[in-house]
Design a protein around this motif. Structure first.
Motif, PDB file in Angstrom:
ATOM      1  N   SER A 158       0.334  -0.791   0.658  1.00 18.58           N
ATOM      2  CA  SER A 158      -0.207   0.088   0.089  1.00 18.58           C
ATOM      3  C   SER A 158       1.037   1.369   0.196  1.00 18.58           C
ATOM      4  O   SER A 158       0.294   1.665  -0.676  1.00 18.58           O
ATOM      5  N   SER A 159       2.053   1.228   1.015  1.00 19.31           N
ATOM      6  CA  SER A 159       2.932   2.587   0.706  1.00 19.31           C
ATOM      7  C   SER A 159       4.325   1.927   0.471  1.00 19.31           C
ATOM      8  O   SER A 159       4.578   0.684  -0.305  1.00 19.31           O
ATOM      9  N   GLY A 160       5.426   2.876  -0.136  1.00 18.68           N
ATOM     10  CA  GLY A 160       6.753   2.600  -0.753  1.00 18.68           C
ATOM     11  C   GLY A 160       6.376   3.844  -1.519  1.00 18.68           C
ATOM     12  O   GLY A 160       5.868   4.652  -1.910  1.00 18.68           O
ATOM     13  N   THR A 161       7.867   3.534  -2.313  1.00 18.65           N
ATOM     14  CA  THR A 161       8.618   4.329  -3.561  1.00 18.65           C
ATOM     15  C   THR A 161       8.039   3.493  -4.861  1.00 18.65           C
ATOM     16  O   THR A 161       8.871   2.251  -5.276  1.00 18.65           O
ATOM     17  N   ALA A 162       7.780   4.163  -5.881  1.00 15.00           N
ATOM     18  CA  ALA A 162       8.019   3.666  -6.981  1.00 15.00           C
ATOM     19  C   ALA A 162       9.006   3.945  -7.693  1.00 15.00           C
ATOM     20  O   ALA A 162       8.959   6.147  -7.635  1.00 15.00           O
ATOM     21  N   THR A 163       9.791   3.474  -9.101  1.00 15.36           N
ATOM     22  CA  THR A 163      10.855   4.307  -9.837  1.00 15.36           C
ATOM     23  C   THR A 163      10.039   4.174 -11.079  1.00 15.36           C
ATOM     24  O   THR A 163      10.496   3.373 -11.097  1.00 15.36           O
ATOM     25  N   ILE A 164      10.418   5.585 -11.773  1.00 16.21           N
ATOM     26  CA  ILE A 164       9.962   5.650 -13.438  1.00 16.21           C
ATOM     27  C   ILE A 164      11.043   6.164 -14.196  1.00 16.21           C
ATOM     28  O   ILE A 164      11.881   7.343 -13.741  1.00 16.21           O
ATOM     29  N   THR A 165      10.708   4.858 -15.072  1.00 13.12           N
ATOM     30  CA  THR A 165      12.257   5.608 -16.045  1.00 13.12           C
ATOM     31  C   THR A 165      11.273   5.751 -16.829  1.00 13.12           C
ATOM     32  O   THR A 165      11.002   4.752 -18.378  1.00 13.12           O
ATOM     33  N   SER A 166      11.568   7.126 -18.248  1.00 18.85           N
ATOM     34  CA  SER A 166      11.362   7.944 -19.884  1.00 18.85           C
ATOM     35  C   SER A 166      11.888   6.713 -20.203  1.00 18.85           C
ATOM     36  O   SER A 166      12.452   6.166 -20.519  1.00 18.85           O
ATOM     37  N   PRO A 167      11.271   6.918 -21.825  1.00 13.10           N
ATOM     38  CA  PRO A 167      11.793   6.411 -22.860  1.00 13.10           C
ATOM     39  C   PRO A 167      13.224   7.091 -23.013  1.00 13.10           C
ATOM     40  O   PRO A 167      14.590   6.867 -23.208  1.00 13.10           O
ATOM     41  N   GLU A 168      13.668   8.296 -22.323  1.00 14.25           N
ATOM     42  CA  GLU A 168      14.592   8.969 -22.722  1.00 14.25           C
ATOM     43  C   GLU A 168      15.878   8.404 -21.888  1.00 14.25           C
ATOM     44  O   GLU A 168      17.044   9.191 -21.738  1.00 14.25           O
ATOM     45  N   GLY A 169      15.553   7.718 -20.761  1.00 16.04           N
ATOM     46  CA  GLY A 169      16.510   7.551 -19.574  1.00 16.04           C
ATOM     47  C   GLY A 169      16.523   8.095 -18.548  1.00 16.04           C
ATOM     48  O   GLY A 169      17.037   7.831 -17.362  1.00 16.04           O
ATOM     49  N   LYS A 170      15.702   9.184 -18.147  1.00 11.21           N
ATOM     50  CA  LYS A 170      15.402   9.822 -16.969  1.00 11.21           C
ATOM     51  C   LYS A 170      14.580   9.180 -15.905  1.00 11.21           C
ATOM     52  O   LYS A 170      14.005   8.333 -16.408  1.00 11.21           O
ATOM     53  N   THR A 171      15.142   9.451 -14.447  1.00 12.91           N
ATOM     54  CA  THR A 171      14.533   8.511 -13.721  1.00 12.91           C
ATOM     55  C   THR A 171      13.578   9.372 -12.591  1.00 12.91           C
ATOM     56  O   THR A 171      14.079  10.485 -11.992  1.00 12.91           O
ATOM     57  N   TYR A 172      12.402   9.020 -12.288  1.00 11.85           N
ATOM     58  CA  TYR A 172      11.810  10.402 -11.356  1.00 11.85           C
ATOM     59  C   TYR A 172      11.003   9.518 -10.398  1.00 11.85           C
ATOM     60  O   TYR A 172      10.802   8.152 -10.472  1.00 11.85           O
ATOM     61  N   ARG A 173      11.279   9.593  -9.222  1.00 12.82           N
ATOM     62  CA  ARG A 173      10.484   8.632  -7.820  1.00 12.82           C
ATOM     63  C   ARG A 173       9.141   9.126  -7.914  1.00 12.82           C
ATOM     64  O   ARG A 173       8.605  11.155  -7.252  1.00 12.82           O
ATOM     65  N   VAL A 174       8.526   8.383  -7.534  1.00 13.52           N
ATOM     66  CA  VAL A 174       7.101   8.915  -6.327  1.00 13.52           C
ATOM     67  C   VAL A 174       6.659   7.896  -5.426  1.00 13.52           C
ATOM     68  O   VAL A 174       6.641   6.320  -5.723  1.00 13.52           O
ATOM     69  N   SER A 175       5.804   8.347  -4.782  1.00 13.97           N
ATOM     70  CA  SER A 175       5.073   7.299  -3.377  1.00 13.97           C
ATOM     71  C   SER A 175       3.775   7.073  -3.997  1.00 13.97           C
ATOM     72  O   SER A 175       3.397   7.764  -4.117  1.00 13.97           O
TER      73      SER A 175
END
Length: 152
Positions: free
Chosen positions: A91-108
């Motif tokens: 239910s909680s934690g952190t997700a890491t998203i990597t775009s097609p360009e290789g940039k990473t984003y962290r979301v809760s």
């Protein structure tokens, strides 16, 4: 018969009589039952150096499922899109998203969900792309199509 000879004859009988006498046996001991606790049991493990270490037994891990999607599924170069993440068993934690360009984003994650809005760079070539999402040791991808920013 003399007293000395009588004693020599009687001596072997005395020794055998003593040998047949019952000997005291060791008493049996019992261990008290170990109390049960709500904490995990402690085990000892020997490491390579011969030292003993206490290790906690591990609870079985809950199965976690992960899915991600991109909306809209067709995105014009220079336009924005949303990445939606859904987990089950977490239910909680952190997700890491990597775009097609290789940039990473962290979301809760909140209640097992998260959303992040990204923008396709305006110079991106048209074609199939995908974002990668990672939560813990789970990884998934979400495909989408980039179209040209030219209007026909």
């Amino acid at each position: 018969m003399t007293i000395a000879s009588a004693a020599l004859i009687a001596l072997p009988f005395t020794g055998s009589a003593l040998a047949e006498a019952p000997r005291p046996q060791p008493t049996a001991t019992t261990k008290a039952a170990q109390p049960t606790h709500s904490t995990p049991a402690t085990k000892q493990r020997q490491d390579r150096d011969g030292q003993h270490k206490d290790t906690r037994t591990r609870k079985p891990q809950q199965q976690i499922s992960l899915s991600a999607s991109v909306n809209p599924s067709r995105v014009r170069a220079g336009a924005s899109y949303s990445v939606t993440i859904t987990t089950k068993g977490l239910s909680s934690g952190t997700a890491t998203i990597t775009s097609p360009e290789g940039k990473t984003y962290r979301v809760s994650l909140s209640s097992g969900h998260a959303t992040k809005t990204l923008t396709v760079p305006s110079k991106t070539r048209a074609g199939e792309k995908s974002v990668t999402v990672k939560v813990g040791n789970k990884t998934t991808t979400a495909p989408f199509t980039v179209t040209t920013n030219k209007r026909r």
